[in-house]
Enzyme design. Structure first.
Site, PDB file in Angstrom:
ATOM      1  N   GLU A 267       8.700  11.023   6.011  1.00  0.00           N
ATOM      2  CA  GLU A 267       9.358  10.565   4.783  1.00  0.00           C
ATOM      3  C   GLU A 267       8.834   9.186   4.402  1.00  0.00           C
ATOM      4  OE1 GLU A 267      13.593  10.756   5.288  1.00  0.00           O
ATOM      5  OE2 GLU A 267      13.604  12.914   5.577  1.00  0.00           O
ATOM      6  N   HIS A 286      15.821  12.982   0.536  1.00  0.00           N
ATOM      7  CA  HIS A 286      16.757  12.364   1.485  1.00  0.00           C
ATOM      8  C   HIS A 286      17.811  11.551   0.724  1.00  0.00           C
ATOM      9  CE1 HIS A 286      17.129  10.845   5.898  1.00  0.00           C
ATOM     10  NE2 HIS A 286      18.313  11.011   5.329  1.00  0.00           N
TER      11      HIS A 286
END
Length: 319
Positions: A267, A286
């Site tokens: 990420e 996220h």
């Protein structure tokens, strides 16, 4: 109480700085606030070298033995969020650092997001939306979740709330958890099963476990192969809980129908990631717990944990 020296090393993009909780922190502590991510462990150490408390915002910042050993003044590490996989808890304990977190504050937001991902995949909303915007009028059956079985993996605050909202739309809920609480399970009518049964029975599997050595890669080829070909996998926990290569294979081969993902092994997700190319995947960055309500509540609790630690008051203590 003496005003503690508090450093916020990583408020980027800024969430703490603009909040009401930050004003409370400033009123009771000597605060150094950084609105950029430290580019390296060395930069992190330069920022927090003299801190008595660190209020950590981003889970991308790692707190290992090297960090705790280099910060002899550090007494408190207050984490915004629930996950502790970026912190060496044994090293923190060894160096006498109290670690706190903010469990449960985003449970409602995360459960709503998990439900949104389930519905988006089941009803094929992104693809239908894109075609309709281009002038098409797509037809075909989508999946109704009422009457289907949701398998919840992990019955913490978020898992329990996800079970509640799923029951609210008429789903049957089964679950697996390491630490079952009899009262909420009974109240919600949740049937506890072992993991293999959960994968086999569920029309939707929703993951709500912390990332640990035991949960890393816990959903792999064997588990995906055990699921129904019409099943949907939803992950709002941590990306590494799922073997991403195995998931890609299952989605490409239609071993399962689809996936709704808010978290990834890397990420931010790299550009041209193969998951982004698949039509049976719905992805979000996220962001499931990022609502104004959950944000302010969580930040306030993270600040309160700092002051409670220095006052010897109860707090949400991890170590």
């Amino acid at each position: 109480m003496k005003r503690p020296t508090v450093v916020v090393p990583d408020d980027y993009p800024p969430v703490l700085g603009p909040s009401a909780a930050f004003k409370t922190l400033m009123a009771g502590a000597n605060v150094t606030h950084h609105d950029s991510l430290p580019a390296s462990t060395q930069v992190l150490l330069e920022r927090i070298a003299d801190a008595e408390a660190v209020l950590n915002i981003r889970s991308s910042i790692a707190f290992g033995e090297e960090v705790f050993a280099a910060c002899p003044m550090l007494r408190v590490l207050s984490l915004w969020g629930t996950g502790t996989d970026h912190v060496d808890l044994s090293a923190a304990k060894e160096h006498g650092v109290i670690v706190t977190n903010t469990p449960g504050v985003s449970a409602v937001a995360m459960a709503e997001h998990a439900l949104a991902l389930m519905l988006a995949v089941a009803r094929d909303i992104p693809r239908i939306d894109a075609k309709t915007r281009k002038g098409a009028w797509p037809r075909g059956f989508v999946t109704q979740l009422h009457g289907k079985t949701l398998g919840v993996v992990g019955l913490g605050a978020i898992g329990l709330q996800t079970a509640r909202v799923a029951k609210g739309i008429g789903m049957r809920v089964i679950a697996w958890t390491r630490t079952p609480g009899e009262k909420p399970v009974a109240e919600l009518g949740i049937e506890l099963v072992d993991l293999d049964d959960l994968y086999r029975q569920s029309d939707v599997v929703s993951l709500h476990v912390r990332l640990t050595n035991e949960t890393t890669g816990m959903v792999g080829r064997r588990q995906l192969a055990a699921m129904k070909p019409t099943a949907i996998l939803v992950n709002t926990a941590r990306g590494a809980v799922v073997d991403e290569a195995a998931l890609l294979e299952a989605l490409r081969n239609e071993t399962i129908r689809g996936a709704g993902l808010d978290v990834f092994e890397q990420e931010p997700m790299p550009e041209n990631h193969p998951l982004a190319e698949l039509p049976n995947v719905v992805i979000t960055p996220h962001s499931g717990g990022v609502t104004a309500e959950a944000l302010e509540t969580g930040l306030r609790l993270a600040v309160d944990n700092v002051f409670a630690a220095f006052r010897g008051k109860p707090m949400n203590r991890v170590t």
